[in-house]
Write a protein that holds these residues in place. Structure first.
Motif, PDB file in Angstrom:
ATOM      1  N   VAL A 167       9.959  -8.702  -8.898  1.00 12.93           N
ATOM      2  CA  VAL A 167       9.513  -8.991  -7.527  1.00 12.93           C
ATOM      3  C   VAL A 167       9.957  -7.887  -6.567  1.00 12.93           C
ATOM      4  O   VAL A 167       9.201  -7.465  -5.681  1.00 12.93           O
ATOM      5  N   THR A 168      11.178  -7.390  -6.750  1.00 17.88           N
ATOM      6  CA  THR A 168      11.683  -6.339  -5.858  1.00 17.88           C
ATOM      7  C   THR A 168      10.866  -5.065  -5.980  1.00 17.88           C
ATOM      8  O   THR A 168      10.448  -4.481  -4.961  1.00 17.88           O
ATOM      9  N   ILE A 169      10.615  -4.610  -7.213  1.00 19.49           N
ATOM     10  CA  ILE A 169       9.862  -3.370  -7.417  1.00 19.49           C
ATOM     11  C   ILE A 169       8.446  -3.503  -6.883  1.00 19.49           C
ATOM     12  O   ILE A 169       7.951  -2.633  -6.157  1.00 19.49           O
ATOM     13  N   VAL A 170       7.764  -4.596  -7.219  1.00 16.13           N
ATOM     14  CA  VAL A 170       6.383  -4.776  -6.773  1.00 16.13           C
ATOM     15  C   VAL A 170       6.317  -4.892  -5.253  1.00 16.13           C
ATOM     16  O   VAL A 170       5.430  -4.309  -4.612  1.00 16.13           O
ATOM     17  N   PRO A 189      -2.258   7.004  -0.503  1.00 19.43           N
ATOM     18  CA  PRO A 189      -1.779   6.326  -1.727  1.00 19.43           C
ATOM     19  C   PRO A 189      -2.903   5.589  -2.445  1.00 19.43           C
ATOM     20  O   PRO A 189      -3.798   5.036  -1.798  1.00 19.43           O
ATOM     21  N   ASN A 190      -2.827   5.565  -3.738  1.00 21.23           N
ATOM     22  CA  ASN A 190      -3.742   4.772  -4.552  1.00 21.23           C
ATOM     23  C   ASN A 190      -3.108   3.396  -4.730  1.00 21.23           C
ATOM     24  O   ASN A 190      -2.312   3.162  -5.640  1.00 21.23           O
ATOM     25  N   LYS A 191      -3.454   2.490  -3.824  1.00 22.63           N
ATOM     26  CA  LYS A 191      -2.759   1.195  -3.771  1.00 22.63           C
ATOM     27  C   LYS A 191      -2.887   0.423  -5.074  1.00 22.63           C
ATOM     28  O   LYS A 191      -1.909  -0.135  -5.575  1.00 22.63           O
ATOM     29  N   VAL A 227       4.622  -2.627  -0.149  1.00 22.23           N
ATOM     30  CA  VAL A 227       4.859  -2.377   1.272  1.00 22.23           C
ATOM     31  C   VAL A 227       4.762  -0.887   1.588  1.00 22.23           C
ATOM     32  O   VAL A 227       4.114  -0.477   2.556  1.00 22.23           O
ATOM     33  N   VAL A 228       5.396  -0.063   0.746  1.00 26.67           N
ATOM     34  CA  VAL A 228       5.356   1.384   0.983  1.00 26.67           C
ATOM     35  C   VAL A 228       3.931   1.918   0.878  1.00 26.67           C
ATOM     36  O   VAL A 228       3.511   2.773   1.667  1.00 26.67           O
ATOM     37  N   SER A 229       3.150   1.395  -0.085  1.00 25.87           N
ATOM     38  CA  SER A 229       1.780   1.861  -0.266  1.00 25.87           C
ATOM     39  C   SER A 229       0.916   1.557   0.949  1.00 25.87           C
ATOM     40  O   SER A 229       0.075   2.376   1.343  1.00 25.87           O
ATOM     41  N   PHE A 230       1.118   0.384   1.555  1.00 24.23           N
ATOM     42  CA  PHE A 230       0.303   0.011   2.710  1.00 24.23           C
ATOM     43  C   PHE A 230       0.781   0.679   3.994  1.00 24.23           C
ATOM     44  O   PHE A 230       0.009   0.847   4.930  1.00 24.23           O
TER      45      PHE A 230
END
Length: 558
Positions: free
Chosen positions: A31-34, A270-272, A39-42
């Motif tokens: 959950v932490t990694i995803v 970014p490629n979300k 969040v960073v991608s968006f």
């Protein structure tokens, strides 16, 4: 005899147990990694990529000179592989970036993108990347920028700068080569003339003048090359040809633009979707890896197999962990076997009781039992109380003794006053019958610890303890001692020498495997009889304990 498949299944089950026992670690890491990647991608500012396709050929076309001689261009270049790699480095070099920046600054946007940078050339170099197309002579020149139009313009101008640079380099080098050849020819001719004519002969003078002119032109071309290296401008194809009166019709550039860059429609970064998918994969396998790493560094006891690999004590059974809704406080946990007789935990205590009864023989009867644990808060007091209750349930007369005279608590469990107890008897102040108190449970009596003495070990080591046990065995079927942790103080070792047997309580996931050999040696040196060890507070959700989980769902729900 176990087969290969048996071992494989055992190993697979062990892997499943590790993952299930540390599922919170796996889920938390996933959950932490995803979440972080999503969040960073968006939040990341989109970046667009424009690409120019360049053709890199090792051999340039021939150049037709004014004297109709053919000059072969590129014969002195490196082998193609090295040449190809060299061109990649040239495209990303500071020289090309600097010259490209000067053109971009003048013609496009007055350097707006680079004004905030301390080193604009370095900033432009960081935008440009080169990627070869495998098994071809094509190179892809990429430019990443937050503005798609600007990415396109930068890519096209950088490519043109590189192509023009290569043409200028070829032209000027070929001029030098031509002049060198002319110089060699004239020198050879001068040598032949010197055999026939004197030094001041008109033919000799004219020939020397031609040689001087060639030398002067060579120096001029060298100065022009040096000027190119330090210049911030890149000559066009027409300028390169016009600057050389010796070569005409130059079309010798072996590097060309196959496809110019077009304005990108979609962000390159970014490629979300890709980022989130990779985050899910990394989060899943990373969480499993972290679980196995924690299992590797964790030296606590997880099951009966861990115990059997270290010591040869009999294994009495597993005691499942009491859930919060089943035992809201420590007092209710101490009396669990009385309050929840059909619960699988109570059944587990009765299984231990059966093991204790089977360990008693005519030659070596087991009536007085010491219950201890390696360290504090591992469940020895809860265990001794519930074992005493299971013995009472089979209508045995049981005496429960609080021999932990450093931190007594059994008087609180049975709501008794600790004004008189074992310490008073061992000190010789009161007789046996005055310290025995009846509890609210039939056939269960209690001896409290009594006032805490300054020297518990000395009292327990006196001959009065043996006398106490003799009198207790005359009136009770079983005598249970709740003693201090064995790894902390010597009280348990002293008592173990005079009782019939010792039960050692280990807590699953807490008791360290390192402590078992030392405790084993301690009781062996004391001559104590360890009738068994039980594992307390196991997680019934693990793959090793399906029976307890099933029992709990089937019977506990009723």
């Amino acid at each position: 005899m176990q087969t290969y498949d048996d071992f494989g299944e055992m190993h697979f089950n062990e892997y499943v147990r590790i993952i299930m026992s540390r599922k919170n670690v796996v889920i938390g890491f996933f959950v932490t990694i995803v979440s972080v990647v999503t969040v960073v991608s968006f939040l990341m500012q989109p970046s667009y990529r424009a690409t120019v396709k360049l053709l890199i050929d090792i051999e340039a076309q021939q150049v037709v000179t004014a004297s109709n001689d053919s000059v072969s261009v590129g014969n002195n270049y490196y082998a193609y592989k090295e040449y190809f790699e060299s061109q990649k480095e040239i495209i990303q070099s500071r020289s090309i970036a600097r010259k490209s920046y000067e053109i971009l600054k003048r013609e496009l946007f007055n350097g707006v993108d680079f004004l905030e940078s301390i080193d604009p050339t370095e900033a432009l170099m960081n935008m440009i990347t080169v990627e070869p197309i495998r098994n071809t002579r094509f190179l892809l020149l990429h430019v990443d920028n937050k503005d798609p139009k600007r990415a396109r313009d930068i890519a096209n101008h950088a490519a043109k700068a590189y192509v023009s640079r290569n043409l200028s380099y070829i032209t000027k080098n070929e001029v030098l080569n031509y002049l060198k050849n002319e110089y060699i020819k004239l020198q050879a001719k001068l040598s032949e003339y010197s055999k026939v004519y004197k030094h001041k002969h008109p033919k000799m003078i004219r020939l020397q003048q031609e040689i001087d002119q060639v030398v002067e032109r060579m120096q001029t071309e060298k100065d022009r090359i040096d000027g190119y290296e330090s210049s911030d401008t890149i000559p066009t194809v027409e300028e390169s040809s016009a600057s050389n009166s010796l070569l005409v019709g130059i079309k010798a550039n072996n590097i060309s633009i196959q496809d110019e860059a077009i304005e990108p429609r979609f962000p390159f970064k970014p490629n979300k979707r890709r980022n989130i998918l990779l985050a899910m994969i990394i989060g899943f396998f990373g969480g499993i890896g972290l679980a196995f790493f924690l299992e590797y560094v964790d030296d606590t006891i997880k099951g009966a197999d861990d115990i059997a690999r270290i010591v040869q004590w009999p294994f009495l059974g597993n005691i499942p962990q009491m859930l919060e809704d089943e035992g809201e406080d420590s007092i209710r946990k101490d009396l669990f076997a009385r309050d929840y007789p059909t619960d699988p935990i109570s059944e587990a205590y009765r299984t231990v009781r059966t093991s204790i009864l089977f360990s008693s023989t005519k030659e070596k009867p087991v009536k007085s039992i010491l219950v201890t644990s390696p360290g504090p808060a591992e469940g020895k007091s809860v265990t001794v109380c519930n074992l005493a209750l299971t013995m009472v349930q089979r209508e045995s007369r049981v005496l429960l003794i609080d021999a932990d005279m450093r931190k007594p608590r059994l008087h609180d469990v049975f709501n008794k006053k600790n004004e008189i107890g074992l310490s008073n008897f061992l000190a010789g102040h009161v007789p046996f019958k005055e310290i025995v108190q009846k509890s609210d449970i039939d056939n269960l009596s209690l001896v409290c610890a009594g006032p805490i003495p300054p020297n518990p070990s000395e009292l327990l080591g006196s001959s009065r303890l043996k006398e106490f046990i003799r009198e207790a065995e005359n009136e009770f079927d079983f005598i249970f001692f709740d003693s201090a942790p064995v790894a902390v103080v010597t009280d348990s070792v002293i008592v173990s020498h005079v009782v019939d047997g010792v039960i050692i309580v280990l807590e699953c996931g807490k008791t360290s495997r390192k402590v078992l050999p030392r405790i084993h040696q301690t009781f062996h040196d004391a001559g104590a009889r360890v009738i068994g060890v039980l594992l307390n507070r196991i997680d019934i959700t693990g793959s090793h304990y399906e029976y307890y989980s099933y029992y709990h769902k089937y019977y506990g729900s009723g």
